[in-house]
Design an enzyme around this catalytic site. Structure first.
Site, PDB file in Angstrom:
ATOM      1  CE  LYS A  49      -3.898  -2.277   2.250  1.00 15.22           C
ATOM      2  NZ  LYS A  49      -4.619  -2.621   3.476  1.00 15.22           N
ATOM      3  CD  GLN A  93      -3.635  -4.327   6.546  1.00 14.97           C
ATOM      4  OE1 GLN A  93      -3.698  -3.283   5.907  1.00 14.97           O
ATOM      5  NE2 GLN A  93      -4.090  -5.464   6.077  1.00 14.97           N
ATOM      6  CG  ASP A 116      -9.642   0.474   5.393  1.00 14.15           C
ATOM      7  OD1 ASP A 116      -9.424  -0.048   4.286  1.00 14.15           O
ATOM      8  OD2 ASP A 116      -8.927   0.307   6.391  1.00 14.15           O
TER       9      ASP A 116
HETATM   10  N1  GUN Z   1      -7.220  -6.420   6.161  1.00 20.55           N
HETATM   11  C1  GUN Z   1      -7.622  -7.108   5.069  1.00 20.55           C
HETATM   12  N2  GUN Z   1      -8.171  -6.279   4.163  1.00 20.55           N
HETATM   13  C2  GUN Z   1      -8.126  -5.042   4.703  1.00 20.55           C
HETATM   14  C3  GUN Z   1      -8.540  -3.765   4.234  1.00 20.55           C
HETATM   15  O1  GUN Z   1      -9.087  -3.588   3.146  1.00 20.55           O
HETATM   16  N3  GUN Z   1      -8.312  -2.733   5.084  1.00 20.55           N
HETATM   17  C4  GUN Z   1      -7.726  -2.901   6.302  1.00 20.55           C
HETATM   18  N4  GUN Z   1      -7.559  -1.832   7.069  1.00 20.55           N
HETATM   19  N5  GUN Z   1      -7.338  -4.062   6.759  1.00 20.55           N
HETATM   20  C5  GUN Z   1      -7.533  -5.131   5.963  1.00 20.55           C
END
Ligand code: GUN
Length: 284
Positions: A49, A93, A116
Site C-alpha cells: 500500500k 490494518q 477504508d
Molecule cells: N485487512 C484485510 N483487508 C483489509 C482492508 O481492506 N483494510 C484494512 N484496514 N485491513 C484489511
C-alpha cells in the site's frame, strides 16, 4: 473458455488516472497506514500500500506499533492522525491483536478520513445510498464486474461470505446496481443450488478453492476475492496463492472470471488510493 478479467491492467490504468488527477488539480494527498504487530501477510499488504501510494504521488506514512501496544496507545495515535491536516486518509490494518477491540478503533477514526469505509457512519451512508467512502475491495469487485457486464439490472447476484469488510458492502453495491442480491454464509442451506442459479458470483469466504467449478452457472461472471496461500510441491518455501474458487474448472463454465493472483487484489490497493485522492479533494 471464460474471459480472464485482468485486475493488474485495470488497477494500473486507475492508478495512472489518479496520478494525472493529482498533478492536474495540484492535490497533495496524504495516507497514514497503521500496523500493530508482526503478522507477515499484513506486513506485505502494508508495504504494498505504501509503495503504491508513493508511485501515484500520494505521501504515505507507515506507523508501526508493537504487538503488545495497548488500545489506549492506538487510540492516541488515531487521535493524532485525525488532527493532522496533512493526513487525508487513515488506514488501520486489520486484523488487530486480540486485546484490542477493532470496532472501538474504527469508530475513533474521523469518518472524513476513513478511506477504508469501515466507520459506522460510512457503512450507514453506503446502505442508504448516500455519498461516502466505499470500502476498497468491494469497490474493486464492482469495477472488475463492469469489465464483463454492462447491464447488471435484474441479474441474480450471489455473495458468498458476510464479512463487514467485503460481503456486506459488496452486497449493498450490487443492490445499487439493481441486481437481485443473495448473501450466503456458513449456515446457508444448499449453497450449491444457490451458486448454480447465480448470474454473478462473488466469492469472499476465505477458504481455498471452496467454490467448485461445477457450482458455477454456465455464462456466469465470477469475482474471486479470496487470497489463500497453500502448499506447493514445486515451491515448498513459498507455497502458492489460490482464490476461493476452483479456478480452472470454473473458467470452463463462466463467461468471465477474475484470477488469483492478479484479479481483485491489485484493485483493493488502487481503490484505497482513489479514496485517498477523493478525501484530499474534499478538503481543498
Ligand atoms: N485487512 C484485510 N483487508 C483489509 C482492508 O481492506 N483494510 C484494512 N484496514 N485491513 C484489511
Amino acid at each position: 473458455m471464460a474471459l480472464i478479467i485482468d485486475g493488474v491492467a485495470v488497477a494500473k490504468k486507475l492508478r495512472s488516472e489518479l496520478a494525472a488527477q493529482i498533478a492536474a488539480e495540484k492535490l497533495a494527498p496524504g495516507l497514514a497506514v497503521v500496523i500493530v504487530g508482526e503478522d507477515p501477510a499484513s506486513q506485505v499488504y502494508v508495504r504494498n500500500k505504501a509503495r503504491a501510494a508513493e508511485e501515484t504521488g500520494i505521501t504515505s506514512w507507515t506507523h508501526r506499533l508493537p504487538a503488545d501496544a495497548t488500545q489506549e496507545q492506538l487510540l492516541a495515535l488515531v487521535a493524532q492522525l485525525n488532527n493532522d491536516g496533512a493526513v487525508h486518509g487513515i488506514l488501520v490494518q486489520l486484523p488487530l491483536p486480540k486485546h484490542i477491540d477493532a470496532q472501538t478503533i474504527i469508530a475513533a477514526i474521523d469518518p472524513d478520513k476513513d478511506v477504508d469505509g469501515f466507520h459506522p457512519v460510512n457503512a450507514g451512508r453506503l446502505s442508504l445510498g448516500l455519498p461516502c467512502f466505499v470500502p476498497c475491495t468491494p469497490q474493486g469487485c464492482m469495477i472488475l464486474l463492469r469489465e464483463a457486464v454492462t447491464k447488471t439490472a435484474g441479474k441474480r447476484a450471489l455473495v458468498v461470505g458476510r464479512s463487514n469488510i467485503v460481503g456486506k458492502p459488496v452486497a449493498q453495491l450490487l443492490l445499487q446496481a439493481d441486481c437481485t442480491v443473495t448473501i450466503a454464509h456458513s449456515r446457508t442451506h444448499d449453497l450449491v443450488a444457490e451458486c448454480r442459479s447465480a448470474d454473478i458470483l462473488i466469492a469472499a469466504i476465505g477458504k481455498p478453492e471452496f467454490v467448485k467449478g461445477d457450482w458455477v452457472k454456465e455464462g456466469a461472471v465470477v469475482i474471486d476475492v479470496g487470497i489463500n496461500r497453500v502448499a506447493n510441491p514445486e515451491n515448498p518455501e513459498k507455497g502458492k496463492l489460490v482464490g476461493d474458487v476452483e479456478f480452472a474448472a470454473a473458467a470452463e463454465r463462466a463467461a468471465a472470471i477474475t484470477p488469483v493472483p492478479g484479479g481483485v487484489g491489485p484493485m483493493t490497493i488502487a481503490c484505497l488510493l482513489k479514496n485517498t485522492v477523493q478525501s484530499a479533494r474534499m478538503r481543498i
